[in-house]
Design an enzyme around this catalytic site. Structure first.
Site, PDB file in Angstrom:
ATOM      1  N   HIS A 148      36.780  33.846  36.365  1.00 26.98           N
ATOM      2  CA  HIS A 148      35.925  34.996  36.072  1.00 26.98           C
ATOM      3  C   HIS A 148      34.732  34.479  35.268  1.00 26.98           C
ATOM      4  CE1 HIS A 148      40.051  36.785  35.940  1.00 26.98           C
ATOM      5  NE2 HIS A 148      39.515  37.924  36.321  1.00 26.98           N
TER       6      HIS A 148
ATOM      7  N   ASP B 282      35.549  33.742  31.670  1.00 31.43           N
ATOM      8  CA  ASP B 282      36.429  32.597  31.389  1.00 31.43           C
ATOM      9  C   ASP B 282      35.623  31.342  31.086  1.00 31.43           C
ATOM     10  OD1 ASP B 282      38.457  34.316  32.276  1.00 31.43           O
ATOM     11  OD2 ASP B 282      38.403  33.487  34.316  1.00 31.43           O
TER      12      ASP B 282
ATOM     13  N   GLU C 172      41.613  43.106  45.409  1.00 32.49           N
ATOM     14  CA  GLU C 172      42.980  42.822  44.943  1.00 32.49           C
ATOM     15  C   GLU C 172      43.671  44.118  44.508  1.00 32.49           C
ATOM     16  OE1 GLU C 172      43.307  39.465  42.263  1.00 32.49           O
ATOM     17  OE2 GLU C 172      45.005  40.377  41.262  1.00 32.49           O
TER      18      GLU C 172
ATOM     19  N   GLU D  38      48.826  40.112  45.201  1.00 31.10           N
ATOM     20  CA  GLU D  38      49.517  39.454  44.077  1.00 31.10           C
ATOM     21  C   GLU D  38      50.975  39.903  44.015  1.00 31.10           C
ATOM     22  OE1 GLU D  38      47.351  39.006  40.492  1.00 31.10           O
ATOM     23  OE2 GLU D  38      49.106  39.281  39.212  1.00 31.10           O
TER      24      GLU D  38
ATOM     25  N   ASP E  13      47.659  35.860  45.044  1.00 31.48           N
ATOM     26  CA  ASP E  13      47.830  35.482  43.648  1.00 31.48           C
ATOM     27  C   ASP E  13      49.321  35.314  43.435  1.00 31.48           C
ATOM     28  OD1 ASP E  13      45.193  35.448  43.071  1.00 31.48           O
ATOM     29  OD2 ASP E  13      45.249  37.025  41.543  1.00 31.48           O
TER      30      ASP E  13
ATOM     31  N   ASP F  69      53.405  43.840  34.115  1.00 28.56           N
ATOM     32  CA  ASP F  69      52.856  42.691  34.838  1.00 28.56           C
ATOM     33  C   ASP F  69      52.946  41.439  33.963  1.00 28.56           C
ATOM     34  OD1 ASP F  69      51.539  41.255  36.751  1.00 28.56           O
ATOM     35  OD2 ASP F  69      49.559  42.077  36.313  1.00 28.56           O
TER      36      ASP F  69
ATOM     37  N   ASP G 122      53.122  38.232  34.822  1.00 29.74           N
ATOM     38  CA  ASP G 122      52.360  37.058  35.281  1.00 29.74           C
ATOM     39  C   ASP G 122      53.058  35.733  34.976  1.00 29.74           C
ATOM     40  OD1 ASP G 122      50.245  38.424  36.452  1.00 29.74           O
ATOM     41  OD2 ASP G 122      48.983  38.361  34.660  1.00 29.74           O
TER      42      ASP G 122
ATOM     43  N   ASP H  13      47.998  32.931  39.595  1.00 30.49           N
ATOM     44  CA  ASP H  13      47.582  33.923  38.597  1.00 30.49           C
ATOM     45  C   ASP H  13      48.774  34.105  37.657  1.00 30.49           C
ATOM     46  OD1 ASP H  13      46.333  35.828  37.153  1.00 30.49           O
ATOM     47  OD2 ASP H  13      45.916  37.185  38.812  1.00 30.49           O
TER      48      ASP H  13
HETATM   49  C1  XUL Z   1      45.158  41.217  36.754  1.00 32.73           C
HETATM   50  C2  XUL Z   1      44.815  40.226  37.773  1.00 32.73           C
HETATM   51  C3  XUL Z   1      43.486  39.577  37.646  1.00 32.73           C
HETATM   52  C4  XUL Z   1      42.781  39.360  38.941  1.00 32.73           C
HETATM   53  C5  XUL Z   1      41.374  38.852  38.800  1.00 32.73           C
HETATM   54  O1  XUL Z   1      46.408  41.773  36.894  1.00 32.73           O
HETATM   55  O2  XUL Z   1      45.595  39.916  38.637  1.00 32.73           O
HETATM   56  O3  XUL Z   1      43.669  38.361  36.987  1.00 32.73           O
HETATM   57  O4  XUL Z   1      43.478  38.457  39.730  1.00 32.73           O
HETATM   58  O5  XUL Z   1      40.592  39.659  38.030  1.00 32.73           O
HETATM   59 CO    CO Z   2      45.496  38.578  40.206  1.00 36.08          CO
END
Ligand code: XUL
Ligand code: CO
Length: 433
Positions: free
Chosen positions: A99, A102, A230, A266, A294, A305, A307, A337
Site C-alpha cells: 500500500h 506502507d 477484494e 482472501e 490473499d 480476521d 491473518d 496477507d
Molecule cells: C484487510 C486486507 C487488506 C487488503 C489490502 O483485511 O486484506 O490487507 O488485502 O488492502
Molecule cells: Co487482503
C-alpha cells in the site's frame, strides 16, 4: 544494508530430509508440476504491510515489535525498503505487494504524500532493477487515516471522495511505474456502521462511478495489469459493500464492469462471509472473474480476521485445486496477507513464518496437481452431468414449461435418484492430500 537479518542464511530447497529449520522442504521453485515450474504456479508475494510495517498491536495492546526502521521520516522509509529487500533476498520469492502508506511517510497534505510516494517508488524501482522481486500488486490504504473513517469512495463528504480519487490515481501511477501485474482495491471503510445515517443508493452510485473511473484511468495510462476488487463482509466496518464474490459480481454487472475487473480472494475474508476459501475461488472462476489470492488463515474460534500464516496442507490443497481447475494464475499469485503473532519478536520469526507457509502451499498445490493429473475426480464430476449432453436435455435449456410438461407426460419420465457418491470422492481426495 540494515544488518537486521544478518544471521539468517538465504533459504534454499533441501528436501524433506533437511536438517535445518532454514530450508524449504517442499518448495523447490524449479520442480516441474503439470508442465510448469512450481515458482510459476504459486507466484508467491510478501506483503509489505504485515511483514515490515505492522508493529504488533492488537485491540487491547500497543506495539510489541521494535524494528529499527519504525518512524515517520523518509530515512526510516528507505531503511524499511532496505530491510524489505534483504528479506526478499533471503526468501527468494518472486513478488511483493504494498500500500502507499506502507512505503512512504505520511505527508501534511496530498501533494506531500505524492512526493513521498514517488520518491520511494524511485528508490524501490532501483532495488527491483538490481535483481529484486517484481510487483504483484499495488494498492492505496484508504482505511487507516482518520479522514477515511466514514469511507473513501462511499464517503458522504465529496471532498473525501476527491481525496480518495486523487490518491488512487497516484497509486495506479506508482504501480504502473513499478511494472505491477495487478492493482487491488479493498474497501475496508466502504460500508456502514449504522443504517440510521446511511444512504445505500447514494453510496452505491459513488462506488460504481469511482470504480469506473479507476478502469478508465488504467486504460488512459496504458496499465496492462488487472484491476482486482477484494471482497470482505465486515471488519473494520460493520457491513462492507464488497461482501463476498457473489455480491461483488452483482455490483460489477450493475455498473458494466464485469469484463474489466477481477477478484482478489482472501481465505480469512471468505471464512468471515460464512463461505469456504475454495467456494469463493470456484465461484469467481465459474463467473470468469478469478484474479488472485490473499493467502492466510483465520482462527476458527476467534471469529475475526486474524491473518495468520497458513499451516494446513489439506485446506490450501482445496484452494489450489480450484485454481488449477480454472487454469492456474494468469496475472495473479499467492500473496501472504499474513502477519506474525505479536509475541513473535525476532527477525527469524519473520523469515520462518514465510518458509513454513511456502512449504505448506507447495505441498497443497502438488497434491492438487496430482489429483488433476489422475483425472478421476473430474471424470466423476463430468459423469454426474453427462445426461445434459443428450439433445432433448439441451433443448430444455431453450425450452418452455409447457413443452417440457408435454414430454414428461408423453415419455412417462419418472426419475430414479442416483448417489452423489460424496464419501467415495472424499476417500479419493484423501488418497492424494
Ligand atoms: C484487510 C486486507 C487488506 C487488503 C489490502 O483485511 O486484506 O490487507 O488485502 O488492502
Ligand atoms: Co487482503
Amino acid at each position: 544494508m540494515t544488518g537486521y537479518f544478518q544471521d539468517i542464511p538465504a533459504i534454499a530447497y533441501q528436501g524433506p530430509g533437511a536438517e535445518t529449520d532454514f530450508a524449504f522442504r517442499h518448495y523447490d521453485p524449479d520442480e516441474m508440476v503439470l508442465g510448469k515450474r512450481l515458482e510459476d504456479h504459486l507466484r508467491f508475494a510478501v506483503a509489505w504491510w504485515h511483514s515490515l510495517a505492522w508493529p504488533g498491536t492488537d485491540p487491547f495492546g500497543g506495539p510489541t515489535f521494535q524494528r529499527p526502521w519504525f518512524g515517520d521520516s523518509m530515512d526510516h522509509a528507505r531503511m524499511k525498503a532496505d530491510a524489505a529487500f534483504e528479506m526478499f533476498r533471503i526468501l527468494g520469492q518472486p513478488f511483493f505487494c504494498f500500500h502507499d502508506v506502507d512505503v512512504r511517510p505520511e505527508g501534511s497534505d496530498f501533494a506531500e504524500n505524492t512526493r513521498n510516494l514517488m520518491a520511494m517508488v524511485d528508490y524501490i524501482g532501483e532495488k527491483m532493477a538490481a535483481g529484486g522481486p517484481k510487483l504483484l500488486w499495488g494498492t492505496a490504504n484508504l482505511f487507516t487515516h482518520r479522514r477515511w473513517m466514514a469511507g473513501a469512495a462511499t464517503n458522504p463528504a465529496p471532498d473525501v471522495f476527491a481525496f480518495a480519487a486523487a490518491t488512487v490515481k497516484t497509486c495506479l501511477d506508482a504501480t504502473h511505474r513499478l511494472g505491477g501485474a495487478n492493482y487491488v482495491l479493498w474497501g475496508g471503510r466502504e460500508g456502514y456502521e449504522t443504517l440510521l445515517n446511511t444512504d445505500l443508493a447514494q453510496e452505491a452510485q459513488q462506488a460504481g462511478r469511482f470504480l469506473s473511473m479507476v478502469v478508465d484511468y488504467k486504460h488512459r495510462i496504458g496499465f496492462d495489469g488487472a484491476i482486482l476488487v477484494e471482497p470482505k463482509p465486515q471488519e473494520p466496518s460493520k457491513h462492507q459493500y464488497d461482501y463476498d464474490v457473489a455480491t461483488v459480481f452483482g455490483f460489477l454487472q450493475r455498473f458494466g464492469l464485469e469484463g474489466e475487473v477481477r477478484l482478489n480472494i482472501e481465505q480469512g475474508h471468505a471464512i468471515l462471509a460464512g463461505h469456504s476459501f475454495e467456494h469463493e475461488i470456484a465461484l469467481a472462476a465459474s463467473l470468469g472473474v478469478f484474479g488472485s489470492v490473499d493467502m492466510n488463515r483465520n482462527d476458527y474460534q476467534s471469529g475475526w480476521d486474524t491473518d495468520q500464516f497458513p499451516d494446513s496442507v489439506p485446506e490450501v490443497a482445496k484452494a489450489y485445486y480450484e485454481i488449477l481447475r480454472a487454469g492456474g494464475f494468469t496475472t495473479g499469485g499467492t500473496n501472504f496477507d499474513a502477519k506474525l503473532r505479536r509475541q513473535s519478536l525476532d527477525a527469524e520469526d519473520l523469515i520462518l513464518a514465510h518458509v513454513g507457509a511456502m512449504d505448506v502451499c507447495a505441498r497443497g498445490l502438488k497434491a492438487a496437481a496430482a489429483l488433476i493429473e489422475d483425472g478421476s475426480l473430474e471424470a466423476a464430476r463430468a459423469a454426474r452431468y453427462a445426461g445434459w449432453d443428450a439433445p432433448e436435455a439441451q433443448a430444455m435449456l431453450k425450452g418452455d414449461l409447457a413443452a417440457i410438461a408435454g414430454r414428461v407426460e408423453a415419455e412417462g419420465i419418472n426419475p430414479e435418484p442416483r448417489s452423489g457418491r460424496q464419501e467415495r470422492l472424499e476417500n479419493l481426495w484423501n488418497r492424494f492430500v
